[in-house]
Design an enzyme around this catalytic site. Structure first.
Site, PDB file in Angstrom:
ATOM      1  N   GLY A  84       0.790  -1.187   0.091  1.00 19.17           N
ATOM      2  CA  GLY A  84      -0.049   0.093   0.054  1.00 19.17           C
ATOM      3  C   GLY A  84       0.808   1.271   0.103  1.00 19.17           C
ATOM      4  O   GLY A  84       1.794   1.690   0.855  1.00 19.17           O
ATOM      5  N   ALA A  85       0.719   1.888  -1.092  1.00 16.21           N
ATOM      6  CA  ALA A  85       1.709   3.296  -1.176  1.00 16.21           C
ATOM      7  C   ALA A  85       0.785   4.511  -0.908  1.00 16.21           C
ATOM      8  O   ALA A  85       0.824   5.469  -1.498  1.00 16.21           O
ATOM      9  CB  ALA A  85       2.245   3.173  -2.691  1.00 16.21           C
ATOM     10  N   GLY A  86      -0.091   4.335   0.026  1.00 19.01           N
ATOM     11  CA  GLY A  86      -0.794   5.688   0.442  1.00 19.01           C
ATOM     12  C   GLY A  86      -0.248   6.625   1.448  1.00 19.01           C
ATOM     13  O   GLY A  86       1.171   6.380   1.748  1.00 19.01           O
ATOM     14  N   SER A  87      -0.757   7.111   2.372  1.00 13.82           N
ATOM     15  CA  SER A  87      -0.364   7.924   3.509  1.00 13.82           C
ATOM     16  C   SER A  87       0.736   7.359   4.364  1.00 13.82           C
ATOM     17  O   SER A  87       1.970   7.567   4.389  1.00 13.82           O
ATOM     18  CB  SER A  87      -1.422   8.518   4.146  1.00 13.82           C
ATOM     19  OG  SER A  87      -2.199   9.075   3.301  1.00 13.82           O
ATOM     20  N   GLY A 129       1.736   4.219   4.389  1.00 12.57           N
ATOM     21  CA  GLY A 129       2.759   3.211   3.572  1.00 12.57           C
ATOM     22  C   GLY A 129       4.068   3.848   3.226  1.00 12.57           C
ATOM     23  O   GLY A 129       5.304   3.588   3.385  1.00 12.57           O
ATOM     24  N   ARG A 171      -1.974  12.387   1.628  1.00 14.80           N
ATOM     25  CA  ARG A 171      -1.432  12.108   0.161  1.00 14.80           C
ATOM     26  C   ARG A 171      -1.722  13.487  -0.523  1.00 14.80           C
ATOM     27  O   ARG A 171      -3.027  14.016  -0.765  1.00 14.80           O
ATOM     28  CB  ARG A 171      -2.329  11.046  -0.628  1.00 14.80           C
ATOM     29  CG  ARG A 171      -1.214  10.281  -1.456  1.00 14.80           C
ATOM     30  CD  ARG A 171      -1.805   9.198  -1.837  1.00 14.80           C
ATOM     31  NE  ARG A 171      -3.129   8.382  -1.396  1.00 14.80           N
ATOM     32  CZ  ARG A 171      -4.037   7.699  -1.875  1.00 14.80           C
ATOM     33  NH1 ARG A 171      -3.378   6.989  -2.868  1.00 14.80           N
ATOM     34  NH2 ARG A 171      -5.022   7.323  -1.424  1.00 14.80           N
ATOM     35  N   LYS A 217      -8.661   3.593  21.425  1.00 12.64           N
ATOM     36  CA  LYS A 217      -8.575   4.307  20.209  1.00 12.64           C
ATOM     37  C   LYS A 217      -9.814   4.183  19.493  1.00 12.64           C
ATOM     38  O   LYS A 217     -10.362   5.165  18.924  1.00 12.64           O
ATOM     39  CB  LYS A 217      -7.314   4.010  19.320  1.00 12.64           C
ATOM     40  CG  LYS A 217      -7.370   4.696  18.096  1.00 12.64           C
ATOM     41  CD  LYS A 217      -6.280   5.781  18.126  1.00 12.64           C
ATOM     42  CE  LYS A 217      -6.263   6.691  16.830  1.00 12.64           C
ATOM     43  NZ  LYS A 217      -6.158   6.142  15.604  1.00 12.64           N
ATOM     44  N   SER A 237     -10.838  12.126  10.799  1.00 15.03           N
ATOM     45  CA  SER A 237     -10.334  11.441   9.783  1.00 15.03           C
ATOM     46  C   SER A 237     -11.569  10.879   9.174  1.00 15.03           C
ATOM     47  O   SER A 237     -11.558  10.592   7.701  1.00 15.03           O
ATOM     48  CB  SER A 237      -9.572  10.047  10.198  1.00 15.03           C
ATOM     49  OG  SER A 237     -10.002   9.323  11.240  1.00 15.03           O
TER      50      SER A 237
HETATM   51  P1  NAD Z   1      -4.477   5.460   2.147  1.00 17.57           P
HETATM   52  O1  NAD Z   1      -5.817   5.157   1.728  1.00 17.57           O
HETATM   53  O2  NAD Z   1      -3.766   6.588   2.112  1.00 17.57           O
HETATM   54  O3  NAD Z   1      -3.503   4.261   1.776  1.00 17.57           O
HETATM   55  C1  NAD Z   1      -3.854   2.841   1.378  1.00 17.57           C
HETATM   56  C2  NAD Z   1      -3.075   2.334   0.194  1.00 17.57           C
HETATM   57  O4  NAD Z   1      -3.279   0.946   0.017  1.00 17.57           O
HETATM   58  C3  NAD Z   1      -3.752   2.930  -1.098  1.00 17.57           C
HETATM   59  O5  NAD Z   1      -2.683   3.447  -1.790  1.00 17.57           O
HETATM   60  C4  NAD Z   1      -4.359   1.698  -1.603  1.00 17.57           C
HETATM   61  O6  NAD Z   1      -4.460   1.983  -3.307  1.00 17.57           O
HETATM   62  C5  NAD Z   1      -3.408   0.674  -1.181  1.00 17.57           C
HETATM   63  N1  NAD Z   1      -4.175  -0.452  -1.391  1.00 17.57           N
HETATM   64  C6  NAD Z   1      -5.312  -1.106  -1.047  1.00 17.57           C
HETATM   65  N2  NAD Z   1      -5.341  -2.412  -1.603  1.00 17.57           N
HETATM   66  C7  NAD Z   1      -4.279  -2.616  -1.985  1.00 17.57           C
HETATM   67  C8  NAD Z   1      -4.013  -3.885  -2.759  1.00 17.57           C
HETATM   68  N3  NAD Z   1      -4.526  -5.039  -2.836  1.00 17.57           N
HETATM   69  N4  NAD Z   1      -2.797  -3.960  -3.198  1.00 17.57           N
HETATM   70  C9  NAD Z   1      -1.802  -2.875  -3.275  1.00 17.57           C
HETATM   71  N5  NAD Z   1      -2.196  -1.693  -2.433  1.00 17.57           N
HETATM   72  C10 NAD Z   1      -3.435  -1.765  -1.810  1.00 17.57           C
HETATM   73  O7  NAD Z   1      -4.660   4.967   3.745  1.00 17.57           O
HETATM   74  P2  NAD Z   1      -3.753   5.515   4.866  1.00 17.57           P
HETATM   75  O8  NAD Z   1      -4.175   6.742   5.325  1.00 17.57           O
HETATM   76  O9  NAD Z   1      -2.346   5.277   4.691  1.00 17.57           O
HETATM   77  O10 NAD Z   1      -4.370   4.645   6.273  1.00 17.57           O
HETATM   78  C11 NAD Z   1      -3.949   3.295   6.410  1.00 17.57           C
HETATM   79  C12 NAD Z   1      -4.508   2.584   7.695  1.00 17.57           C
HETATM   80  O11 NAD Z   1      -3.905   3.549   8.747  1.00 17.57           O
HETATM   81  C13 NAD Z   1      -5.913   2.823   7.900  1.00 17.57           C
HETATM   82  O12 NAD Z   1      -6.522   1.839   8.473  1.00 17.57           O
HETATM   83  C14 NAD Z   1      -6.017   4.323   8.747  1.00 17.57           C
HETATM   84  O13 NAD Z   1      -7.136   4.406   9.385  1.00 17.57           O
HETATM   85  C15 NAD Z   1      -4.646   3.928   9.429  1.00 17.57           C
HETATM   86  N6  NAD Z   1      -4.087   5.510   9.869  1.00 17.57           N
HETATM   87  C16 NAD Z   1      -3.910   6.405   9.037  1.00 17.57           C
HETATM   88  C17 NAD Z   1      -3.574   7.608   9.646  1.00 17.57           C
HETATM   89  C18 NAD Z   1      -2.933   8.569   8.511  1.00 17.57           C
HETATM   90  O14 NAD Z   1      -2.583   9.738   8.991  1.00 17.57           O
HETATM   91  N7  NAD Z   1      -3.208   8.720   7.262  1.00 17.57           N
HETATM   92  C19 NAD Z   1      -3.083   7.719  10.857  1.00 17.57           C
HETATM   93  C20 NAD Z   1      -3.214   6.978  11.772  1.00 17.57           C
HETATM   94  C21 NAD Z   1      -3.885   5.567  11.319  1.00 17.57           C
HETATM   95  O1  KPL Z   2      -7.884   9.810  15.298  1.00 18.31           O
HETATM   96  C1  KPL Z   2      -8.737  10.798  15.572  1.00 18.31           C
HETATM   97  C2  KPL Z   2      -9.487  10.576  14.070  1.00 18.31           C
HETATM   98  O2  KPL Z   2      -9.840  11.901  13.676  1.00 18.31           O
HETATM   99  O3  KPL Z   2      -9.514   9.486  13.462  1.00 18.31           O
HETATM  100  C3  KPL Z   2      -9.233  11.608  16.488  1.00 18.31           C
HETATM  101  C4  KPL Z   2      -8.256  12.940  16.490  1.00 18.31           C
HETATM  102  C5  KPL Z   2      -8.881  11.258  17.734  1.00 18.31           C
HETATM  103  C6  KPL Z   2     -10.594  11.794  16.599  1.00 18.31           C
HETATM  104  O4  KPL Z   2     -11.473  10.939  16.976  1.00 18.31           O
END
Ligand code: NAD
Ligand code: KPL
Length: 305
Positions: A9-12, A14, A133, A184, A252
Site C-alpha cells: 500500500g503506497a498511501g499515506s 505506507g 497524500r 482508540k 479522519s
Molecule cells: P491510504 O488510503 O492513504 O493508503 C492505502 C493504500 O493501500 C492506497 O494507496 C491503496 O491503493 C492501497 N491498497 C489497497 N489495496 C491494495 C492492494 N490489494 N494492493 C496494493 N495496494 C493496495 O490509507 P492510510 O491513510 O495510509 O491509512 C492506512 C491505515 O492506517 C488505515 O486503517 C488508517 O485508518 C490508519 N491510519 C492512518 C493515519 C493517517 O494519518 N493517514 C493515521 C493513523 C492511522
Molecule cells: O483519531 C482521530 C481521528 O480523527 O480519526 C481523532 C483525532 C482522535 C478523533 O477521533
C-alpha cells in the site's frame, strides 16, 4: 544483511514508513495494486515525503503481488476494509513464519488477517502519526506521533525494532496492544461519527457535550463487558481532552466523507455495535448513532460498510 521490508500500500502511512526506512539505508520494496500503478510509479522516480515544507524523493523499488521473491516481513498499510484481500493476493509469496505488521485503525481486520495466516506472526499497531497524500506518490508528514506495536499471543519484542529506531520512527513495544486499540476505537466512536452528522470540526462537539457523555458511558460499559476495563478508565475526560486538543481539526472520518471516500465504519462503530450484540448488551445511543451514520453515508452515495 537486514531482512527486506515489503510495504503493501503506497498511501499515506505506507509512504511515510517506506520513505523513512529507505532513508536509513534499509532494504524496502513497495507492493502496488497492479501493473498500471507500477508503470505510473516508475515514471515518478520514487516516493516523495514532504516534511516541514521540505520534499525529498526516495527511490524505493516498486513491484506487484505477482512479482517473484519470498516475503519475510510485510507492513500492511492499506485501509482496514482492504487488508484481508490485499494480504490474500500475497499469500503465495509469504514464508510460513512471515511477520506482518498491521497498521489498520479500528478492530476486526487484524483478527481476520491473523486467522487467514495461522502460522505467521501478526503484530498489531496503533499509530497517532498523521500523514496525507498530496498527489500520487507524494505524501505530507502532517503530525508527529507515536506507534505502539504488540502481539497479544507472543509478548517478546521482535529484533527489528532496531530498524525502526534507525529509521527515526517513534515507537514502543506494547504488552497491551488490544487495550490500546480498543481505547482508540472508543475515542474514534465518540468523536468521528458526530463530526460527520453535524458536519463540524472536532472542537464544535463542545456544543454537544451531553450526547458525547452519553456515548462515552455506553462505550465504557462495552469495554468493561469485553474484558477491557483499562480502556474504559476516564474515557469521557480523555474524549473531552482530545476534542479540545484537536478542536481546529476535522476528524479522519469527516475527511473521508468530504472526499467522497469509503469510511472504516465497519471496523469502528460497526465493530462496537456487533460486540455489544454478541454480549447481549443494550447500547441504544450507540446503535442509533450507527443507524444515523449509515443513513447519512447512503444519502451521500457512499458505502455504509
Ligand atoms: P491510504 O488510503 O492513504 O493508503 C492505502 C493504500 O493501500 C492506497 O494507496 C491503496 O491503493 C492501497 N491498497 C489497497 N489495496 C491494495 C492492494 N490489494 N494492493 C496494493 N495496494 C493496495 O490509507 P492510510 O491513510 O495510509 O491509512 C492506512 C491505515 O492506517 C488505515 O486503517 C488508517 O485508518 C490508519 N491510519 C492512518 C493515519 C493517517 O494519518 N493517514 C493515521 C493513523 C492511522
Ligand atoms: O483519531 C482521530 C481521528 O480523527 O480519526 C481523532 C483525532 C482522535 C478523533 O477521533
Amino acid at each position: 544483511m537486514s531482512t527486506t521490508w515489503h510495504v503493501l500500500g503506497a498511501g499515506s502511512l505506507g509512504t511515510l514508513w517506506a520513505a523513512r526506512l529507505a532513508r536509513a539505508g534499509l532494504p524496502v520494496r513497495l507492493i502496488l495494486r497492479d501493473h498500471g500503478r507500477l508503470a505510473s510509479y516508475q515514471t515518478a522516480n520514487g516516493l516523495t515525503l514532504v516534511e516541514q515544507g521540505l520534499a525529498h524523493t526516495y527511490p524505493v523499488v516498486g513491484e506487484t503481488s505477482d512479482s517473484p521473491g519470498q516475503i519475510h516481513r510485510l507492513l500492511v498499510a492499506c485501509k482496514a476494509y482492504d487488508a484481508q484481500e490485499a494480504v490474500a493476493q500475497l499469500e503465495h509469496r509469504l514464508v510460513p513464519d512471515a511477520e506482518l505488521i498491521l497498521l489498520q485503525n479500528g478492530l476486526g481486520s487484524q483478527d481476520a488477517v491473523a486467522a487467514q495466516l495461522p502460522q505467521a506472526r501478526c503484530i498489531f499497531a496503533s499509530s497517532t502519526e498523521g500523514a496525507f497524500r498530496e498527489s500520487d506518490w507524494r505524501v505530507v508528514f502532517a503530525g508527529h506521533g507515536y506507534t505502539w506495536l504488540g502481539d497479544a499471543r507472543h509478548p517478546t519484542p521482535p529484533l527489528w525494532l532496531d530498524d525502526l529506531q534507525a529509521a527515526g520512527i517513534p515507537h514502543e513495544w506494547s504488552t497491551d496492544i488490544l487495550t490500546r486499540l480498543w481505547r482508540k476505537l472508543a475515542l474514534n466512536c465518540a468523536i468521528n461519527p458526530l463530526t460527520v452528522l453535524y458536519q463540524c470540526r472536532n472542537g464544535e462537539l463542545q456544543d454537544h457535550q451531553c450526547e458525547v457523555a452519553t456515548l462515552c458511558a455506553e462505550l465504557a460499559d462495552l469495554l468493561e463487558c469485553c474484558g477491557q476495563p483499562a480502556a474504559a478508565e476516564d474515557l469521557q475526560s480523555e474524549v473531552e481532552r482530545v476534542i479540545q486538543a484537536t478542536a481546529a481539526n476535522y476528524s479522519s472520518m469527516y475527511q473521508d466523507v468530504a472526499g467522497a471516500r469509503r469510511t472504516e465504519i465497519s471496523y469502528l462503530l460497526g465493530y462496537a455495535c456487533q460486540a455489544a450484540a454478541r454480549h447481549q448488551l443494550s447500547l441504544p445511543h450507540l446503535q442509533q448513532l450507527q443507524a444515523r451514520l449509515v443513513r447519512q453515508l447512503s444519502a451521500r452515495g457512499l458505502p455504509s460498510d
